[in-house]
Design a protein around this motif. Sequence first.
Motif, short mmCIF file in Angstrom:
data_model
loop_
_atom_site.label_atom_id
_atom_site.label_comp_id
_atom_site.label_asym_id
_atom_site.label_seq_id
_atom_site.Cartn_x
_atom_site.Cartn_y
_atom_site.Cartn_z
N ILE A 1 0.84 -1.20 0.00
CA ILE A 1 0.00 0.00 0.00
C ILE A 1 0.88 1.25 0.00
N ALA A 2 1.89 1.26 0.89
CA ALA A 2 2.79 2.42 0.98
C ALA A 2 3.54 2.63 -0.33
N TYR A 3 3.97 1.53 -0.95
CA TYR A 3 4.68 1.68 -2.23
C TYR A 3 3.76 2.24 -3.31
N SER A 4 2.49 1.86 -3.28
CA SER A 4 1.56 2.39 -4.29
C SER A 4 1.46 3.91 -4.18
N GLY A 5 1.50 4.44 -2.93
CA GLY A 5 1.51 5.89 -2.75
C GLY A 5 2.83 6.51 -3.18
N LEU A 6 3.94 5.86 -2.85
CA LEU A 6 5.25 6.36 -3.23
C LEU A 6 5.39 6.49 -4.75
N GLN A 7 4.93 5.46 -5.48
CA GLN A 7 5.13 5.49 -6.93
C GLN A 7 4.24 6.54 -7.59
N GLN A 8 3.06 6.79 -7.03
CA GLN A 8 2.22 7.86 -7.57
C GLN A 8 2.87 9.22 -7.36
N ALA A 9 3.34 9.47 -6.13
CA ALA A 9 3.96 10.76 -5.82
C ALA A 9 5.28 10.93 -6.57
N PHE A 10 5.99 9.82 -6.82
CA PHE A 10 7.22 9.88 -7.59
C PHE A 10 6.94 10.41 -9.00
N VAL A 11 5.84 9.96 -9.59
CA VAL A 11 5.46 10.44 -10.92
C VAL A 11 5.10 11.92 -10.86
N TRP A 12 4.28 12.30 -9.90
CA TRP A 12 3.80 13.69 -9.81
C TRP A 12 4.93 14.67 -9.48
N ALA A 13 5.84 14.27 -8.58
CA ALA A 13 6.83 15.22 -8.06
C ALA A 13 8.20 15.10 -8.73
N SER A 14 8.72 13.87 -8.86
CA SER A 14 10.10 13.70 -9.35
C SER A 14 10.16 13.47 -10.86
N TYR A 15 9.31 12.58 -11.36
CA TYR A 15 9.35 12.27 -12.79
C TYR A 15 9.08 13.51 -13.64
N THR A 16 8.03 14.26 -13.31
CA THR A 16 7.69 15.45 -14.10
C THR A 16 8.77 16.54 -13.99
N LYS A 17 9.31 16.72 -12.78
CA LYS A 17 10.27 17.80 -12.54
C LYS A 17 11.68 17.47 -13.06
N ASP A 18 12.14 16.23 -12.80
CA ASP A 18 13.54 15.90 -13.07
C ASP A 18 13.78 15.13 -14.37
N ILE A 19 12.73 14.58 -14.97
CA ILE A 19 12.91 13.80 -16.20
C ILE A 19 12.21 14.46 -17.38
N VAL A 20 10.93 14.81 -17.22
CA VAL A 20 10.17 15.39 -18.34
C VAL A 20 10.56 16.85 -18.59
N ASN A 21 10.55 17.66 -17.55
CA ASN A 21 10.78 19.09 -17.72
C ASN A 21 12.13 19.43 -18.36
N PRO A 22 13.25 18.78 -17.96
CA PRO A 22 14.54 19.13 -18.58
C PRO A 22 14.62 18.81 -20.08
N THR A 23 13.86 17.82 -20.54
CA THR A 23 13.96 17.42 -21.95
C THR A 23 12.80 17.93 -22.80
N LEU A 24 11.59 17.94 -22.25
CA LEU A 24 10.41 18.33 -23.03
C LEU A 24 9.87 19.70 -22.63
N GLY A 25 10.34 20.26 -21.52
CA GLY A 25 9.85 21.55 -21.07
C GLY A 25 8.51 21.42 -20.34
#
Length: 443
Positions: A259-283
């Motif tokens: 259950i805790a991991y399911s929350g972690l992976q959602q927040a990882f997408v919202w907070a880290s994936y968008t900021k550190d992976i998508v934004n630097p390459t796609l804006g």
Amino acid sequence: MAIESMDTRDEEAPLVVDVSGGETPKSRTRDVHILSCAFLLIFLAYGAAQNLETTINSEGNLGTVSLGILYVSFAFFSLFASLVVRVLGSKNAVVLGTTGYWLYIAANLKPTWYTMVPVSLYMGFAASIIWVGEGTYLTSIARSHAIDTGLHEGTVIGNFNGEFWAVFALHQFVGNLITLAVLPKGTEGSTGSTSLLFIVFLCSMTLGTILMCFICKTNDKEKVSEDSSVSFCSAVASRLNSVILPLLDMRMLLVIPLIAYSGLQQAFVWASYTKDIVNPTLGEAGVGGAMAVYGAFDAICSLVAGRLTSGLRSITVIVCGGAFFQALILLWLLLKYSATSGVLGVIYPLLMAAFLGIGDGVLNTQLSALLALLFKHDTEGAFAQLKVWQSSAIAVVFFLSPVVTLQTMVEIMVGAISVSLVSFLFLTLKVEKAFSSHQVTNM
């Protein structure tokens, strides 16, 4: 804290079994359609707003802090959400819960510390009851549908959850397409465009709330005794015990890491994936497109996973499959990935979005089905635990993301998925063993 089989508990009178009240199998499937579409209309607005929060409300980290406060509040109120749902009934709870989301979007029309923080606190309460109410309502009508039609309970629960989560997962796809249309590239910081976007979102939420009113009521509302003061205190004490007692059940303790991991992976997408992976390459403009891909694969996988669910064994296989896709991305980020340009710079983030969406679709459908099968006599308590641990994990990521690197966050995720899978597999082995022993003794 012995582990019991799913089928060894007496089936006398779980609170949410009797929802007949004039309903037919056809009306129950209609209620699933309505509930799914209502949540889509509400969460396409909230999900897209959440994706933008750290960008449009970046001054003083207002967006990040308000989301962190929201999920801390969500975790706290989830401890008592089952009591509220029992008193209000699951339908009334989900309708009341929509008010928090509406106010949160409205607060973004004039985002300040004085508007965002109080609304975030209230929305934590609203989110707790809407999600516990949703889980309780869907499980209730699924069980009654299985009884009336003679179908296997696990199959019906899987199908209902599959449809709900598939439609719900489209909120990322639809919401982010609306964002792309209203906030074209180069206008992300425009106050006029942003206000227009949130007005569109408010209209969508209003329609969703109205639609929610058309689902049929279930008979899960707890009767209030005439002896007000004594009976109320007794009821509160009883429900507080229902929050604590699941933690004394080894099955719940073993499923909490997943259950805790399911929350972690959602927040990882919202907070880290968008900021550190998508934004630097796609804006910033690319965030909406990447999240649309994420939502599309999430929706498809939710529907397929729900249709394939028939019991504990199928849940085990599906969860392991979803975890495999997410583990591939995490190991890639940990060992090999580096931002690149050109066509690969576009393909890599979108491929990650697809695989992460597959994992999220699996976890959403299978956790709901698993809790419904394991905790038949305390559905509200089980779904309250789901939201307590999920929202706590999400809050941790929002507070950590501004101060830790992507590498550190990925390392945390790899550790979390490893622990959660080991714990989940141990749970399934123990439950299967207990079920087999029970069958032998009854022969």
